[in-house]
Design a protein around this motif. Structure first.
Motif, PDB file in Angstrom:
ATOM      1  N   LEU A  12     101.175  56.479  69.069  1.00  0.00           N
ATOM      2  CA  LEU A  12     100.445  57.614  69.173  1.00  0.00           C
ATOM      3  C   LEU A  12     101.601  58.610  70.311  1.00  0.00           C
ATOM      4  N   TYR A  13     101.951  57.542  71.504  1.00  0.00           N
ATOM      5  CA  TYR A  13     102.601  58.212  72.410  1.00  0.00           C
ATOM      6  C   TYR A  13     103.389  58.669  71.866  1.00  0.00           C
ATOM      7  N   LEU A  14     104.332  58.160  70.402  1.00  0.00           N
ATOM      8  CA  LEU A  14     105.853  58.744  70.371  1.00  0.00           C
ATOM      9  C   LEU A  14     105.651  59.522  69.410  1.00  0.00           C
ATOM     10  N   SER A  15     105.058  59.537  69.064  1.00  0.00           N
ATOM     11  CA  SER A  15     104.627  60.902  67.277  1.00  0.00           C
ATOM     12  C   SER A  15     103.435  62.131  68.709  1.00  0.00           C
ATOM     13  N   GLY A  16     103.218  61.832  69.704  1.00  0.00           N
ATOM     14  CA  GLY A  16     102.580  63.329  70.132  1.00  0.00           C
ATOM     15  C   GLY A  16     101.561  63.171  69.427  1.00  0.00           C
ATOM     16  N   ASP A  17     100.572  61.924  69.129  1.00  0.00           N
ATOM     17  CA  ASP A  17      99.243  62.256  68.460  1.00  0.00           C
ATOM     18  C   ASP A  17      98.154  61.962  69.343  1.00  0.00           C
ATOM     19  N   GLY A  18      97.473  62.955  69.242  1.00  0.00           N
ATOM     20  CA  GLY A  18      96.850  62.886  70.252  1.00  0.00           C
ATOM     21  C   GLY A  18      96.651  62.361  71.945  1.00  0.00           C
ATOM     22  N   VAL A  19      97.572  62.614  72.076  1.00  0.00           N
ATOM     23  CA  VAL A  19      98.320  62.434  74.157  1.00  0.00           C
ATOM     24  C   VAL A  19      99.551  62.970  73.725  1.00  0.00           C
ATOM     25  N   LYS A  20      99.775  63.410  74.895  1.00  0.00           N
ATOM     26  CA  LYS A  20     101.307  63.810  75.296  1.00  0.00           C
ATOM     27  C   LYS A  20     102.488  62.665  74.812  1.00  0.00           C
ATOM     28  N   ARG A  21     103.462  63.418  74.496  1.00  0.00           N
ATOM     29  CA  ARG A  21     104.215  63.027  73.472  1.00  0.00           C
ATOM     30  C   ARG A  21     105.323  62.183  75.033  1.00  0.00           C
ATOM     31  N   ASP A  22     105.477  60.866  75.697  1.00  0.00           N
ATOM     32  CA  ASP A  22     105.975  59.574  75.918  1.00  0.00           C
ATOM     33  C   ASP A  22     106.027  58.203  75.555  1.00  0.00           C
ATOM     34  N   GLU A  23     107.988  59.216  75.219  1.00  0.00           N
ATOM     35  CA  GLU A  23     108.338  57.578  75.671  1.00  0.00           C
ATOM     36  C   GLU A  23     108.673  56.770  76.496  1.00  0.00           C
ATOM     37  N   GLN A  24     108.310  56.995  77.416  1.00  0.00           N
ATOM     38  CA  GLN A  24     108.658  56.216  78.208  1.00  0.00           C
ATOM     39  C   GLN A  24     106.912  55.155  78.390  1.00  0.00           C
ATOM     40  N   ALA A  25     106.289  55.742  78.745  1.00  0.00           N
ATOM     41  CA  ALA A  25     104.525  55.032  78.253  1.00  0.00           C
ATOM     42  C   ALA A  25     104.789  54.794  77.068  1.00  0.00           C
ATOM     43  N   ALA A  26     105.692  54.412  76.034  1.00  0.00           N
ATOM     44  CA  ALA A  26     105.617  53.876  74.144  1.00  0.00           C
ATOM     45  C   ALA A  26     106.291  52.740  74.775  1.00  0.00           C
ATOM     46  N   ARG A  27     107.596  53.035  75.073  1.00  0.00           N
ATOM     47  CA  ARG A  27     108.069  51.925  75.441  1.00  0.00           C
ATOM     48  C   ARG A  27     107.901  50.755  76.611  1.00  0.00           C
ATOM     49  N   HIS A  28     106.862  50.886  77.481  1.00  0.00           N
ATOM     50  CA  HIS A  28     106.221  50.179  78.341  1.00  0.00           C
ATOM     51  C   HIS A  28     105.308  49.409  77.884  1.00  0.00           C
ATOM     52  N   LEU A  29     104.130  49.857  76.312  1.00  0.00           N
ATOM     53  CA  LEU A  29     103.272  49.345  76.250  1.00  0.00           C
ATOM     54  C   LEU A  29     103.151  48.499  74.686  1.00  0.00           C
ATOM     55  N   ILE A  30     105.491  48.747  74.298  1.00  0.00           N
ATOM     56  CA  ILE A  30     105.881  48.266  72.869  1.00  0.00           C
ATOM     57  C   ILE A  30     106.633  46.410  73.878  1.00  0.00           C
ATOM     58  N   GLU A  31     107.061  46.934  74.760  1.00  0.00           N
ATOM     59  CA  GLU A  31     107.798  45.874  76.082  1.00  0.00           C
ATOM     60  C   GLU A  31     106.570  45.018  76.586  1.00  0.00           C
ATOM     61  N   LYS A  32     105.162  45.725  76.011  1.00  0.00           N
ATOM     62  CA  LYS A  32     103.749  44.434  76.783  1.00  0.00           C
ATOM     63  C   LYS A  32     102.959  43.920  75.419  1.00  0.00           C
ATOM     64  N   ALA A  33     103.213  44.729  74.033  1.00  0.00           N
ATOM     65  CA  ALA A  33     102.375  44.465  73.222  1.00  0.00           C
ATOM     66  C   ALA A  33     103.517  43.325  72.554  1.00  0.00           C
ATOM     67  N   ALA A  34     105.193  42.898  73.245  1.00  0.00           N
ATOM     68  CA  ALA A  34     106.359  42.783  72.609  1.00  0.00           C
ATOM     69  C   ALA A  34     106.196  41.103  73.178  1.00  0.00           C
ATOM     70  N   ASP A  35     105.325  41.046  75.017  1.00  0.00           N
ATOM     71  CA  ASP A  35     105.605  40.083  76.015  1.00  0.00           C
ATOM     72  C   ASP A  35     104.407  39.182  74.950  1.00  0.00           C
ATOM     73  N   LEU A  36     103.061  39.599  74.808  1.00  0.00           N
ATOM     74  CA  LEU A  36     102.240  39.228  73.939  1.00  0.00           C
ATOM     75  C   LEU A  36     102.471  38.252  73.170  1.00  0.00           C
TER      76      LEU A  36
END
Length: 174
Positions: free
Chosen positions: A105-129
């Motif tokens: 959603l952060y990458l597409s800006g769908d329902g939230v403000k587009r934020d590539e850094q927030a998306a990266r942070h979430l992807i890294e956290k999920a990848a760590d899990l």
């Protein structure tokens, strides 16, 4: 005292039974209505209602499913802001699938403000899990130098192999 506990346990088991099948809790019951099967017909409005009540009571798995139902317009009008709200609730409680969905959603800006850094942070956290889809997304980011990742083809290849193994294990039922 022991007899009372046995009676209570039997009553609880009976109360969580649907069409003769025992379910562990509201999320399992809602998933049964979401997908149908085992003698239970799919009933999206009922699934939505159960997920909604459980999410409002604080269940992160129910919040994830509720967010996905809002995101996809299942039994409810599509609402990206409500989807983001419930996915964030679940992501904040360490649910990697919710982290990955919210990152998208952060990458597409769908329902939230587009934020590539927030998306990266979430992807890294999920990848760590060790969430395979997040590991794959991270590998692609490393390969392409996208989502704020520095281009690193060697690390990308390692991540891609890990993601492929994890996805294959999930598919084979392991």
């Amino acid at each position: 005292m022991k007899q009372g506990r046995k009676v209570l346990a039997c009553l609880l088991l009976a109360a969580t039974s649907i069409a003769g099948y025992a379910v562990a809790g509201p999320v399992d019951e809602a998933r049964l209505y979401l997908r149908g099967g085992s003698g239970v017909a799919a009933n999206l409005p009922k699934a939505f209602s159960i997920f909604s009540a459980a999410a409002k009571a604080g269940d992160p798995l129910a919040a994830y499913y509720l967010g996905m139902m809002y995101r996809n317009g299942m039994a409810v009008a599509r609402d990206a802001k409500a989807a983001a709200h419930w996915l964030k609730f679940a992501a904040d409680r360490q649910m990697p699938a919710a982290m990955f969905a919210l990152a998208n959603l952060y990458l597409s800006g769908d329902g939230v403000k587009r934020d590539e850094q927030a998306a990266r942070h979430l992807i890294e956290k999920a990848a760590d899990l060790e969430y395979p889809e997040a590991v794959m997304a991270m590998a692609i980011g490393l390969r392409d130098g996208s989502m704020g990742f520095d281009r690193n083809e060697a690390l990308s290849e390692t991540q891609m192999r890990f993601a492929n193994r994890a996805l294959a294990q999930r598919t084979s039922g392991m």
